[in-house]
Structure formats: C-alpha cells, structure tokens
Design an enzyme around this catalytic site. Structure first.
Site, PDB file in Angstrom:
ATOM      1  N   SER A  21     -10.257 -16.730   7.654  1.00 16.28           N
ATOM      2  CA  SER A  21      -9.002 -17.437   7.390  1.00 16.28           C
ATOM      3  C   SER A  21      -9.273 -18.894   7.012  1.00 16.28           C
ATOM      4  O   SER A  21      -9.790 -19.670   7.816  1.00 16.28           O
ATOM      5  CB  SER A  21      -8.101 -17.404   8.628  1.00 16.28           C
ATOM      6  OG  SER A  21      -7.034 -18.310   8.428  1.00 16.28           O
ATOM      7  N   HIS A  79      -1.203 -13.872   3.728  1.00 16.89           N
ATOM      8  CA  HIS A  79      -0.411 -13.527   4.909  1.00 16.89           C
ATOM      9  C   HIS A  79       0.786 -14.469   4.956  1.00 16.89           C
ATOM     10  O   HIS A  79       0.651 -15.640   5.313  1.00 16.89           O
ATOM     11  CB  HIS A  79      -1.324 -13.682   6.141  1.00 16.89           C
ATOM     12  CG  HIS A  79      -0.650 -13.414   7.447  1.00 16.89           C
ATOM     13  ND1 HIS A  79      -1.238 -13.736   8.652  1.00 16.89           N
ATOM     14  CD2 HIS A  79       0.547 -12.850   7.755  1.00 16.89           C
ATOM     15  CE1 HIS A  79      -0.439 -13.390   9.642  1.00 16.89           C
ATOM     16  NE2 HIS A  79       0.659 -12.861   9.128  1.00 16.89           N
ATOM     17  N   MET A 149      -1.039  -8.292  14.509  1.00 19.13           N
ATOM     18  CA  MET A 149      -1.359  -9.641  14.999  1.00 19.13           C
ATOM     19  C   MET A 149      -1.870  -9.557  16.432  1.00 19.13           C
ATOM     20  O   MET A 149      -1.247  -8.936  17.290  1.00 19.13           O
ATOM     21  CB  MET A 149      -0.115 -10.546  14.966  1.00 19.13           C
ATOM     22  CG  MET A 149       0.377 -10.939  13.579  1.00 19.13           C
ATOM     23  SD  MET A 149      -0.819 -11.845  12.583  1.00 19.13           S
ATOM     24  CE  MET A 149      -1.123 -13.308  13.571  1.00 19.13           C
ATOM     25  N   GLY A 188      -6.409 -12.971  14.635  1.00 19.13           N
ATOM     26  CA  GLY A 188      -6.176 -13.885  15.748  1.00 19.13           C
ATOM     27  C   GLY A 188      -7.169 -13.679  16.869  1.00 19.13           C
ATOM     28  O   GLY A 188      -7.256 -12.584  17.443  1.00 19.13           O
ATOM     29  N   GLY A 209     -10.824 -16.958  11.726  1.00 19.50           N
ATOM     30  CA  GLY A 209     -10.767 -18.339  11.262  1.00 19.50           C
ATOM     31  C   GLY A 209     -11.796 -19.183  11.955  1.00 19.50           C
ATOM     32  O   GLY A 209     -12.888 -19.460  11.441  1.00 19.50           O
TER      33      GLY A 209
END
Ligand code: DX5
Ligand code: ZN
Length: 227
Positions: A21, A79, A149, A188, A209
């Site tokens: 990400s 997203h 998520m 996440g 990320g």
C-alpha cells in the site's frame, strides 16, 4: 466445515499476490518509492483513496493516481474508501487495473460493479470489520476480488484483526461451492506472521503498507510475506 475437495478447489490456481500500500510510502519521493517497491518484488501497487466522509481521513485522489500510473509498471489496485464510489470511480478508471468499492455506503453496488467491468477494469468489493458477511453474498458472482478488511479502514499501521478470518474462510468456501473465481484480498496489519494466518484461511492477495515500505530490506520482507 470445508470439505477437503472444496478447499483444494478454492485454492487452485490462485497465485499469492503481494500488493504493497502506497499509503505508507515517503510522499516526498513517490516515484522513487514506487520504483523501489516494484524492484523489491511487488506484484501490484495498492492505492488507498479516502474522502474524509466514509473514513475519518483524507489521502489522495485522481491526480496522484494518474501520476503513479505514469511511472508504475505493475497493475494498480485501487481501494476506494469513499462515500460515493458510483460517482467517482470513472475518474480513476483510465489509470488503474482494478477498482474496489465498499459495500457499506448507500449507492447501487450491483450497478456500480457492472459499470466498472463494462468499462474494462476488474472490480472488487470490500467489507469492513463490523459488517456481516451476508452483505457481500449477493454480489459474489459479480466480482473479481473480495477485499476482507482486517483493520477498520482509514489508517495504516493498525493491528490485524484475526476474527476476520471467519469471513475469509466463508468466502473461500462459497467460492468453491458456487464455482466462482474471485481473488480474496486481506488489507490491514499484514506482516509475515499475520500473512501466514491469512493465507492459511484462504486469502491470496496480501496488502501490506507499513511492513513493506518501512522495512529495512523491502525485498526480504516481501519474500517473507510470500513464504
Ligand atoms: C487502511 C488501508 C490499508 C492500509 C494498510 O484503511 O486500506 O491499505 O494502508 O496499511 P498497514 O499495512 O500499515 O496496516
Ligand atoms: Zn487498502
């Protein structure tokens, strides 16, 4: 209970895809950052668009996505964490490969998925942690990707919510039972240990990320996420 054959079927021909990400990159050097992460082994780049309404944060919009598209050599996985994905997706469409919309806001989800596909992109549907899985069930035969998520959307750097693996398992089971073929993506708190949990549950697209962009050695991190 997932029967062995269905489990095997649901895992078949689904390669592991690493989608770092860009939200966690150094925004002073977006171009160099994207190139660095592609070179480290990213399969896709994941672009987190936030509007300050659907989530309590604002990230970036079409101009930045267009700039990234000019330098990226891997598919862009977009997203949309926004209140009106039906209104805004056409502005991202010319620049990206996949557009994922959330199931929670009030708009015509089915029509929007159809329009994304008709326009030539693949479409994804995302589900936030508090939303029951039943909300996405009517759309499973209309999507290329289901995004489960594993944190509440809005910010990077949060902790992985393991109870969401029930949704990943249910998605893999229904995919096998219905003979469908969508990717299952998790997003996440993904690091090498949570990645293993997600893959074991049936996810094949891993968004990461912080763990990738902030790693000392991004290539090694991506290798560990994959293994
Ligand atoms: C959260 C975003 C995620 C996030 C992932 O709203 O959708 O893509 O940036 O970041 P990490 O890997 O740091 O949890
Ligand atoms: Zn995301």
């Amino acid at each position: 209970m997932i029967r062995a054959k269905e489990k095997e079927e649901s895992m078949k021909s689904k390669p592991i895809i690493l989608a770092p990400s860009v939200l966690a990159c150094d925004f002073n050097n977006i171009e160099a950052e994207c190139q660095r992460i592609e070179k480290a082994g990213a399969d896709w780049l994941h672009l987190d668009v936030m509007d300050g309404h659907f989530v309590d944060n604002i990230s970036f919009g079409p101009p930045i996505v267009e700039s990234i598209a000019k330098i990226a050599t891997v598919p862009l996985d977009t997203h949309l964490m926004i209140e009106r994905p039906d209104h805004f997706f056409p502005r991202f469409l010319p620049h990206v490969s996949n557009i994922t919309v959330h199931v929670e806001p009030h708009y015509d989800v089915g029509d929007t998925l159809k329009r994304i596909r008709e326009a030539g992109a693949t479409c994804g549907l995302a589900i936030s942690p508090p939303t029951p899985f039943e909300k996405v069930e009517p759309y499973l035969d209309q999507i290329d990707l289901l995004l489960v998520m594993t944190v509440n959307p809005g910010f990077g750097g949060q902790s992985f919510m393991e109870p969401m693996m029930a949704k990943v398992k249910r998605a893999a089971l229904l995919r096998a039972q219905l003979g469908l073929d969508f990717h299952i993506e998790v997003d996440g708190g993904i690091n090498p240990s949570t990645s293993a949990i997600a893959r074991e549950s049936g996810a094949n697209v891993l968004v990461a990320g912080t763990s990738v962009f902030r790693a000392q050695d991004a290539a090694l991190e991506i290798k560990e996420l994959r293994e």
